[in-house]
Design a protein around this motif. Structure first.
Motif, mmCIF file in Angstrom:
data_model
loop_
_atom_site.group_PDB
_atom_site.id
_atom_site.type_symbol
_atom_site.label_atom_id
_atom_site.label_comp_id
_atom_site.label_asym_id
_atom_site.label_seq_id
_atom_site.Cartn_x
_atom_site.Cartn_y
_atom_site.Cartn_z
ATOM 1 N N GLY A 1 -6.902 1.997 -5.238
ATOM 2 C CA GLY A 1 -7.115 3.139 -4.399
ATOM 3 C C GLY A 1 -5.845 3.728 -3.597
ATOM 4 N N ALA A 2 -4.877 2.865 -3.318
ATOM 5 C CA ALA A 2 -3.833 3.542 -2.678
ATOM 6 C C ALA A 2 -2.865 4.237 -3.424
ATOM 7 C CB ALA A 2 -2.736 2.389 -2.146
ATOM 8 N N ALA A 3 -2.879 3.944 -4.977
ATOM 9 C CA ALA A 3 -2.226 4.694 -6.003
ATOM 10 C C ALA A 3 -2.822 6.281 -6.332
ATOM 11 C CB ALA A 3 -2.173 3.924 -7.386
ATOM 12 N N ALA B 1 -7.366 11.814 -4.620
ATOM 13 C CA ALA B 1 -7.125 10.967 -3.248
ATOM 14 C C ALA B 1 -8.537 10.825 -2.871
ATOM 15 C CB ALA B 1 -6.354 11.715 -2.340
ATOM 16 N N MET B 2 -9.250 11.387 -2.993
ATOM 17 C CA MET B 2 -10.763 11.117 -2.489
ATOM 18 C C MET B 2 -11.425 9.880 -2.948
ATOM 19 S SD MET B 2 -14.096 13.540 -2.313
ATOM 20 C CE MET B 2 -14.553 13.152 -3.961
ATOM 21 N N ALA B 3 -11.225 9.815 -4.559
ATOM 22 C CA ALA B 3 -11.653 8.520 -5.072
ATOM 23 C C ALA B 3 -11.056 7.395 -4.657
ATOM 24 C CB ALA B 3 -11.302 8.640 -6.548
ATOM 25 N N LEU C 1 -12.351 3.755 -2.794
ATOM 26 C CA LEU C 1 -11.990 2.540 -3.477
ATOM 27 C C LEU C 1 -11.372 1.657 -2.413
ATOM 28 C CD1 LEU C 1 -10.420 3.065 -7.054
ATOM 29 C CD2 LEU C 1 -12.534 1.954 -6.330
ATOM 30 N N ILE C 2 -10.632 2.274 -1.507
ATOM 31 C CA ILE C 2 -10.089 1.357 -0.345
ATOM 32 C C ILE C 2 -11.155 0.839 0.586
ATOM 33 C CG2 ILE C 2 -8.958 1.553 1.749
ATOM 34 C CD1 ILE C 2 -6.646 3.189 0.225
ATOM 35 N N ILE C 3 -12.260 1.755 0.774
ATOM 36 C CA ILE C 3 -13.222 1.152 1.498
ATOM 37 C C ILE C 3 -13.936 -0.125 0.757
ATOM 38 C CG2 ILE C 3 -15.627 1.736 2.275
ATOM 39 C CD1 ILE C 3 -14.696 4.605 3.116
ATOM 40 N N LEU C 4 -14.042 0.268 -0.533
ATOM 41 C CA LEU C 4 -14.637 -0.918 -1.332
ATOM 42 C C LEU C 4 -13.749 -2.171 -1.328
ATOM 43 C CD1 LEU C 4 -16.752 -1.611 -3.537
ATOM 44 C CD2 LEU C 4 -15.436 -0.757 -5.240
ATOM 45 N N ALA C 5 -12.741 -1.980 -1.382
ATOM 46 C CA ALA C 5 -11.762 -3.165 -1.291
ATOM 47 C C ALA C 5 -11.784 -3.907 0.163
ATOM 48 C CB ALA C 5 -10.365 -2.749 -1.337
ATOM 49 N N VAL D 1 0.794 -1.312 0.046
ATOM 50 C CA VAL D 1 0.052 0.105 0.115
ATOM 51 C C VAL D 1 0.833 1.469 -0.076
ATOM 52 C CG1 VAL D 1 -1.687 1.522 1.381
ATOM 53 C CG2 VAL D 1 -1.854 -1.087 1.051
ATOM 54 N N THR D 2 1.954 1.358 0.805
ATOM 55 C CA THR D 2 2.807 2.410 0.757
ATOM 56 C C THR D 2 3.690 2.392 -0.525
ATOM 57 O OG1 THR D 2 3.197 2.151 3.167
ATOM 58 C CG2 THR D 2 4.671 3.447 2.280
ATOM 59 N N THR D 3 3.885 1.353 -0.902
ATOM 60 C CA THR D 3 4.514 1.479 -2.077
ATOM 61 C C THR D 3 3.936 2.139 -3.305
ATOM 62 O OG1 THR D 3 5.832 -0.667 -1.623
ATOM 63 C CG2 THR D 3 5.565 -0.021 -3.918
ATOM 64 N N ALA D 4 2.588 1.661 -3.203
ATOM 65 C CA ALA D 4 1.498 2.348 -4.414
ATOM 66 C C ALA D 4 1.314 3.619 -4.240
ATOM 67 C CB ALA D 4 0.299 1.307 -4.473
ATOM 68 N N VAL D 5 1.186 4.134 -2.876
ATOM 69 C CA VAL D 5 0.985 5.468 -2.600
ATOM 70 C C VAL D 5 2.195 6.277 -3.107
ATOM 71 C CG1 VAL D 5 0.685 7.445 -0.955
ATOM 72 C CG2 VAL D 5 -0.556 5.187 -0.777
ATOM 73 N N THR D 6 3.437 5.862 -2.724
ATOM 74 C CA THR D 6 4.699 6.593 -2.951
ATOM 75 C C THR D 6 4.955 6.818 -4.444
ATOM 76 O OG1 THR D 6 6.012 4.882 -2.364
ATOM 77 C CG2 THR D 6 5.492 6.658 -0.595
ATOM 78 N N LEU D 7 4.826 5.479 -5.072
ATOM 79 C CA LEU D 7 5.036 5.462 -6.388
ATOM 80 C C LEU D 7 4.131 6.075 -7.255
ATOM 81 C CD1 LEU D 7 6.667 4.015 -8.704
ATOM 82 C CD2 LEU D 7 5.364 2.294 -8.730
ATOM 83 N N ALA D 8 2.900 6.129 -6.924
ATOM 84 C CA ALA D 8 2.045 7.372 -7.550
ATOM 85 C C ALA D 8 2.411 8.539 -7.385
ATOM 86 C CB ALA D 8 0.671 6.830 -7.251
ATOM 87 N N ALA D 9 2.885 8.864 -6.345
ATOM 88 C CA ALA D 9 3.008 10.325 -6.100
ATOM 89 C C ALA D 9 4.408 10.533 -7.007
ATOM 90 C CB ALA D 9 3.462 10.595 -4.430
ATOM 91 N N ALA D 10 5.368 9.786 -7.161
ATOM 92 C CA ALA D 10 6.447 9.852 -7.843
ATOM 93 C C ALA D 10 6.192 10.268 -9.339
ATOM 94 C CB ALA D 10 7.486 8.944 -7.611
#
Length: 455
Positions: A119-121, A97-99, A103-107, A62-71
């Protein structure tokens, strides 16, 4: 600095000083609200990843997806800001980010691990927007107040980000009331916070600070700086790296930023999982009722630990900025990586004691703060005005890549050599950067002394 007035498109006369004050206030409030989303993902992201994937090796995903997408999003969002203004870029990031939070809630409801990663991305786009907000704070600032304006916006994320992890228990209550799994609850709060942040930016960030600054320069009120109104879209990363490579000070600054972020994300992202595994070991053989109470307590401990870590990252940012100005850029970079080295040693060798793990995470946040603020200041000073915005975008991109690599490999590392091994790997990287920074400072002082003697 002389104060100039500028005309808005409708003919209204604007005072840039008053617009700057309102801009900083709006950005600070938006950072506070959006910080709840980042805090929630940091505190429960690794737990959700293990739960939905069924493997500890995916804990950092999850952290990977967040940080990679930010990059990936850093340079495109900077380009959008250059074309359409800060408001368009920042609102785009918050809505994405709201979307992602939805999606994380859906997951969590469906148990779909790929949906969690998607969702993390999207949350990562919000992270990229939040990084860009610190630059929006200085678009209209005069030279004597740029550091203060930037520090206020960076500091303002503290309240929301620290509150986010502590919403685990209230979130569980809200989630159950809505018929959702307990771990989905914090993302209900983050969805609301991100929606409010986007609305605040749409309404309050008018006039757009970057576009107004461009109009002032076009009118001749402020000398224009070549290349500072946007990001060159073609070969942006290559051009930015070339500008950094031409300056030894810029190279040191970029190395310090990237290494500090990689160490921080790798250790931080695995700490919730480590604390959970530690508690499960201590709960073995407990009666069912006691085990349930202990499992609830560990969620509170995780939230508290991550909150203190985030407080270390942001709460003292004005102090780190003051130290950077008073003591110098390189000494504070050395202080930052020294704190990171101390932090991972405390957390790694004290891995069986939650108090020491928490202490290590606090020191890790402080080290990240010192290294990032001092190195960012040094980076901005070490390149020409025509390359500054581009280089800042490249720095954000590489920070994200470092975070993604750190988070991605941390799950594999902790599965192979444990939490202590992960911390020792981070210690090796911090020690290497520390040695480079000390060498650079000693060489710089020797050169200055030799020049003084020759003169």
């Amino acid at each position: 600095m002389k104060i100039f007035e500028a005309a808005a498109p409708g003919g209204t006369v604007l005072d840039p000083r008053r617009v700057q004050h309102r801009t900083v206030s709006v950005l600070s409030a938006a950072q506070l609200l959006s910080g709840v989303g980042s805090g929630a993902s940091l505190s429960v992201g690794s737990l959700l990843a293990v739960q939905l994937s069924g493997s500890n090796a995916w804990a950092g995903s999850v952290t990977t997806a967040v940080t990679l997408a930010a990059a990936v999003a850093a340079l495109p969002l900077a380009g959008l800001a250059g074309r359409r203004g800060r408001r368009a870029a920042l609102v785009t990031g918050q809505l994405a980010a709201m979307a992602g939070s939805l999606l994380i809630i859906l997951a969590t409801v469906t148990g779909a691990f790929p949906v969690l990663l998607l969702g993390a991305a999207l949350l990562g786009l919000g992270t990229a927007a939040n990084l860009q907000a610190r630059f929006a704070a200085v678009d209209l600032a005069d030279t004597g107040h740029r550091g203060r304006s930037l520090a206020i916006v960076v500091w303002s994320v503290t309240i929301g980000a620290v509150a986010g992890p502590n919403l685990i228990r209230p979130g569980a209550v809200v989630g159950e009331a809505l018929g959702l799994p307990a771990l989905a609850g914090p993302f209900v709060f983050s969805t609301a916070g991100l929606a409010l942040a986007a609305l605040l930016l749409v309404v309050g960030l008018r006039p757009d600070p970057l576009l107004l600054a461009a109009r002032i320069r076009a009118a001749g009120a402020v000398p224009a700086a070549k290349g500072t109104t946007g990001v060159r879209r073609r070969h942006a990363l290559r051009n930015g790296l070339r500008a950094v490579g031409a300056s030894p000070r810029a190279r040191l600054a970029l190395l310090a930023i990237v290494a500090a972020h990689g160490c921080m994300v790798a250790v931080m992202s695995m700490t919730p999982l480590h604390l959970q595994l530690l508690s499960e070991g201590s709960m073995a053989g407990m009666p069912a009722g006691h085990a349930y109470a202990a499992s609830t307590d560990v969620l509170v401990l995780i939230g508290f630990t991550i909150s203190l870590h985030i407080a270390g990252m942001f709460a003292l940012s004005p102090v780190m900025g003051w130290l950077t100005d008073k003591a110098g850029r390189r000494p504070v970079i050395i202080l930052g990586h020294g704190l990171i080295l101390l932090a991972v040693c405390v957390a790694g060798f004290g891995q069986q004691q939650p108090v020491l793990v928490t202490a290590g995470l606090v020191l890790l946040g402080l080290g990240w703060s010192a290294a990032t603020i001092a190195a960012s200041t040094l980076l901005a000073e070490s390149v020409g005005a025509e390359d500054r915005v581009l280089v800042q975008g490249v720095a954000d991109t590489l920070m994200g890549v470092a975070g993604a690599v750190g988070a991605g490999f941390s799950g594999v590392v902790i599965s192979g050599v444990g939490y202590q091994g992960l911390n020792l790997a981070a210690a090796a990287l911090a020690a290497a950067v520390l040695a480079v920074a000390v060498h650079a400072m000693v060489r710089s002082r020797s050169t200055s002394q030799a020049a003084a003697q020759a003169g």
